[in-house]
Design a protein around this motif. Structure first.
Motif, PDB file in Angstrom:
ATOM      1  N   LYS A 256     -16.427   8.530 -26.022  1.00  0.00           N
ATOM      2  CA  LYS A 256     -15.162   8.045 -26.595  1.00  0.00           C
ATOM      3  C   LYS A 256     -15.049   6.524 -26.567  1.00  0.00           C
ATOM      4  N   LYS A 257     -15.511   5.940 -25.457  1.00  0.00           N
ATOM      5  CA  LYS A 257     -15.486   4.478 -25.253  1.00  0.00           C
ATOM      6  C   LYS A 257     -14.088   3.892 -25.095  1.00  0.00           C
ATOM      7  N   THR A 258     -13.053   4.730 -25.034  1.00  0.00           N
ATOM      8  CA  THR A 258     -11.716   4.230 -24.685  1.00  0.00           C
ATOM      9  C   THR A 258     -11.122   5.177 -23.656  1.00  0.00           C
ATOM     10  N   GLY A 259     -10.147   4.680 -22.897  1.00  0.00           N
ATOM     11  CA  GLY A 259      -9.454   5.538 -21.932  1.00  0.00           C
ATOM     12  C   GLY A 259     -10.075   5.486 -20.554  1.00  0.00           C
ATOM     13  N   ILE A 260      -9.677   6.452 -19.736  1.00  0.00           N
ATOM     14  CA  ILE A 260     -10.125   6.474 -18.339  1.00  0.00           C
ATOM     15  C   ILE A 260     -10.493   7.892 -17.915  1.00  0.00           C
ATOM     16  N   LEU A 261     -11.052   7.990 -16.729  1.00  0.00           N
ATOM     17  CA  LEU A 261     -11.511   9.303 -16.241  1.00  0.00           C
ATOM     18  C   LEU A 261     -10.366  10.077 -15.571  1.00  0.00           C
ATOM     19  N   GLY A 262     -10.239  11.354 -15.927  1.00  0.00           N
ATOM     20  CA  GLY A 262      -9.211  12.209 -15.337  1.00  0.00           C
ATOM     21  C   GLY A 262      -9.379  12.352 -13.834  1.00  0.00           C
ATOM     22  N   ALA A 263     -10.615  12.197 -13.362  1.00  0.00           N
ATOM     23  CA  ALA A 263     -10.896  12.375 -11.931  1.00  0.00           C
ATOM     24  C   ALA A 263     -10.154  11.349 -11.063  1.00  0.00           C
ATOM     25  N   MET A 264      -9.576  10.306 -11.697  1.00  0.00           N
ATOM     26  CA  MET A 264      -8.827   9.304 -10.932  1.00  0.00           C
ATOM     27  C   MET A 264      -7.487   9.844 -10.456  1.00  0.00           C
ATOM     28  N   PHE A 265      -7.063  10.996 -11.010  1.00  0.00           N
ATOM     29  CA  PHE A 265      -5.709  11.487 -10.739  1.00  0.00           C
ATOM     30  C   PHE A 265      -5.734  12.854 -10.054  1.00  0.00           C
TER      31      PHE A 265
ATOM     32  N   GLY B 193      -9.955 -10.018  -5.627  1.00  0.00           N
ATOM     33  CA  GLY B 193      -9.707  -8.752  -6.308  1.00  0.00           C
ATOM     34  C   GLY B 193      -8.286  -8.709  -6.852  1.00  0.00           C
ATOM     35  N   LEU B 194      -8.115  -8.030  -7.973  1.00  0.00           N
ATOM     36  CA  LEU B 194      -6.794  -7.958  -8.609  1.00  0.00           C
ATOM     37  C   LEU B 194      -6.609  -6.597  -9.262  1.00  0.00           C
ATOM     38  N   GLN B 195      -5.424  -6.046  -9.043  1.00  0.00           N
ATOM     39  CA  GLN B 195      -5.068  -4.822  -9.769  1.00  0.00           C
ATOM     40  C   GLN B 195      -3.656  -4.982 -10.318  1.00  0.00           C
ATOM     41  N   ILE B 196      -3.474  -4.558 -11.547  1.00  0.00           N
ATOM     42  CA  ILE B 196      -2.129  -4.529 -12.125  1.00  0.00           C
ATOM     43  C   ILE B 196      -1.454  -3.253 -11.663  1.00  0.00           C
ATOM     44  N   VAL B 197      -0.209  -3.382 -11.250  1.00  0.00           N
ATOM     45  CA  VAL B 197       0.528  -2.197 -10.812  1.00  0.00           C
ATOM     46  C   VAL B 197       1.799  -2.112 -11.656  1.00  0.00           C
TER      47      VAL B 197
ATOM     48  N   ARG C  71      -1.405  -7.096  -7.644  1.00  0.00           N
ATOM     49  CA  ARG C  71      -1.807  -7.122  -6.227  1.00  0.00           C
ATOM     50  C   ARG C  71      -3.118  -7.910  -6.122  1.00  0.00           C
ATOM     51  N   LEU C  72      -3.117  -8.830  -5.179  1.00  0.00           N
ATOM     52  CA  LEU C  72      -4.286  -9.684  -4.976  1.00  0.00           C
ATOM     53  C   LEU C  72      -4.855  -9.440  -3.590  1.00  0.00           C
ATOM     54  N   GLY C  73      -6.153  -9.613  -3.447  1.00  0.00           N
ATOM     55  CA  GLY C  73      -6.733  -9.484  -2.117  1.00  0.00           C
ATOM     56  C   GLY C  73      -8.242  -9.383  -2.182  1.00  0.00           C
ATOM     57  N   TYR C  74      -8.810  -9.222  -1.003  1.00  0.00           N
ATOM     58  CA  TYR C  74     -10.260  -9.095  -0.912  1.00  0.00           C
ATOM     59  C   TYR C  74     -10.580  -7.619  -0.685  1.00  0.00           C
ATOM     60  N   PRO C  75     -11.280  -6.997  -1.646  1.00  0.00           N
ATOM     61  CA  PRO C  75     -11.554  -5.553  -1.541  1.00  0.00           C
ATOM     62  C   PRO C  75     -12.295  -5.194  -0.261  1.00  0.00           C
ATOM     63  N   LYS C  76     -11.862  -4.067   0.346  1.00  0.00           N
ATOM     64  CA  LYS C  76     -12.536  -3.587   1.560  1.00  0.00           C
ATOM     65  C   LYS C  76     -13.837  -2.904   1.189  1.00  0.00           C
ATOM     66  N   ASN C  77     -13.848  -2.285   0.008  1.00  0.00           N
ATOM     67  CA  ASN C  77     -15.101  -1.705  -0.468  1.00  0.00           C
ATOM     68  C   ASN C  77     -15.269  -2.011  -1.955  1.00  0.00           C
ATOM     69  N   ALA C  78     -16.496  -1.880  -2.402  1.00  0.00           N
ATOM     70  CA  ALA C  78     -16.785  -2.277  -3.789  1.00  0.00           C
ATOM     71  C   ALA C  78     -16.073  -1.364  -4.775  1.00  0.00           C
ATOM     72  N   THR C  79     -15.648  -1.960  -5.873  1.00  0.00           N
ATOM     73  CA  THR C  79     -15.060  -1.186  -6.959  1.00  0.00           C
ATOM     74  C   THR C  79     -16.219  -0.558  -7.725  1.00  0.00           C
TER      75      THR C  79
ATOM     76  N   ARG D  56      -9.178  -1.155  -8.026  1.00  0.00           N
ATOM     77  CA  ARG D  56      -8.354  -0.022  -7.554  1.00  0.00           C
ATOM     78  C   ARG D  56      -8.886   0.463  -6.212  1.00  0.00           C
ATOM     79  N   VAL D  57      -8.912  -0.460  -5.264  1.00  0.00           N
ATOM     80  CA  VAL D  57      -9.449  -0.181  -3.924  1.00  0.00           C
ATOM     81  C   VAL D  57      -8.531  -0.841  -2.897  1.00  0.00           C
ATOM     82  N   PRO D  58      -8.593  -0.368  -1.635  1.00  0.00           N
ATOM     83  CA  PRO D  58      -7.779  -1.036  -0.609  1.00  0.00           C
ATOM     84  C   PRO D  58      -8.239  -2.469  -0.396  1.00  0.00           C
ATOM     85  N   PHE D  59      -7.289  -3.341  -0.065  1.00  0.00           N
ATOM     86  CA  PHE D  59      -7.628  -4.728   0.246  1.00  0.00           C
ATOM     87  C   PHE D  59      -7.552  -4.946   1.755  1.00  0.00           C
ATOM     88  N   ASP D  60      -8.266  -5.986   2.201  1.00  0.00           N
ATOM     89  CA  ASP D  60      -8.293  -6.324   3.622  1.00  0.00           C
ATOM     90  C   ASP D  60      -7.003  -7.078   3.978  1.00  0.00           C
TER      91      ASP D  60
END
Ligand SMILES: Cc1cc2nc3c(=O)[nH]c(=O)nc-3n(C[C@H](O)[C@H](O)[C@H](O)COP(=O)(O)O)c2cc1C
Length: 237
Positions: A91-100, A173-177, A206-214, A15-19
């Protein structure tokens, strides 16, 4: 650790910008599509088509298409959120609210946030990706006797993982959208790419080479939390 397990564990959502200046080579694309080709599917129906988009002008046109956030998404998204790293680790499931954005993670503000939200160009999801793979399927068909075509959708999931693991092994790098699959964006994309009405977009990659580390907290349940030995409720193995 086995090579296969290493690739499985290291695969993650980029979930990062690609080059934008670093394209996916033809050779790597062919490897990814070869992995797609060998996907297991219910009844070997191979119930998918993949539109490879790497033409800059087409990517730009897709990027200008607008999506809308739905209240349904925000309410159900909220149910999967944790509000601290500690909570997520517990919890070990789900994601962080800080992403939104903050108004998406406060149930009292969701209805208002949806009303006020401006349509968002898909560019904000593409984020410099030089290549998109649109996975589409024929909504008129289903796997034999599969209600709601559950088996067909599982097959599309197998396709996703085959592609993802291949990309991972190539350090791509790959992200599902998912946002491309919901109207009104889906309707506009299908029109732009000449996709027949009966075909649906399952998901976009989306495929690509991440500009910064995930770099985000990834959690999983322990094996004993999802296994039952010989009898339901008999946890672990
Ligand atoms: C069917 C499906 C749809 C997904 N949709 C999205 C999406 O729209 N945006 C996104 O960033 N990740 C999406 N993901 C990725 C998951 O959120 C992600 O795999 C999960 O949070 C675990 O994180 P990891 O991939 O880094 O291991 C999707 C995954 C699947 C299997």
């Amino acid at each position: 650790m086995s090579e296969t397990l290493k690739i499985i564990q290291e695969r993650q959502s980029a979930r990062v910008p690609f080059d934008q200046t670093r394209p996916i080579s033809r050779e790597n694309l062919e490897k990814i599509l070869e992995a797609a080709k060998w996907t297991p599917t219910a009844h070997n129906m191979q119930n998918f088509e993949i539109i490879v988009v790497d033409d800059e002008a087409v990517l730009e046109k897709i990027g200008n298409i607008k999506s809308r956030i739905s209240e349904e998404f925000l309410r159900e998204n909220y149910e999967q959120l944790s509000f601290s790293r500690e909570e997520l680790m517990e919890k070990k499931t789900g994601i962080l609210g800080a992403m939104f954005p903050p108004e998406w993670v406060d149930p009292a503000k969701i209805a208002e946030a949806v009303k006020k939200a401006a349509p968002t160009p898909l560019n904000q999801s593409i984020r410099g990706s030089p290549m998109l793979l649109l996975v589409i399927y024929d909504s008129r068909k289903r796997a034999p006797a599969s209600r709601g075509d559950v088996l067909g959708f599982m097959s599309l999931g197998c396709l996703m993982e085959n592609i993802w693991l291949m990309a991972q092994s190539l350090s791509i790098g790959l992200q599902i959208v998912s946002v491309f699959s919901a109207p009104p964006a889906e309707t506009d994309i299908k029109k732009l790419l000449g996709v027949p009405d009966y075909m649906k977009i399952a998901y976009t990659i989306r495929l690509g080479y991440p500009k910064n580390a995930t770099n985000y907290l990834r959690v999983r349940r322990d094996i004993k939390d999802f296994t039952h030995h010989n009898q339901f409720g008999n946890r672990g193995i």
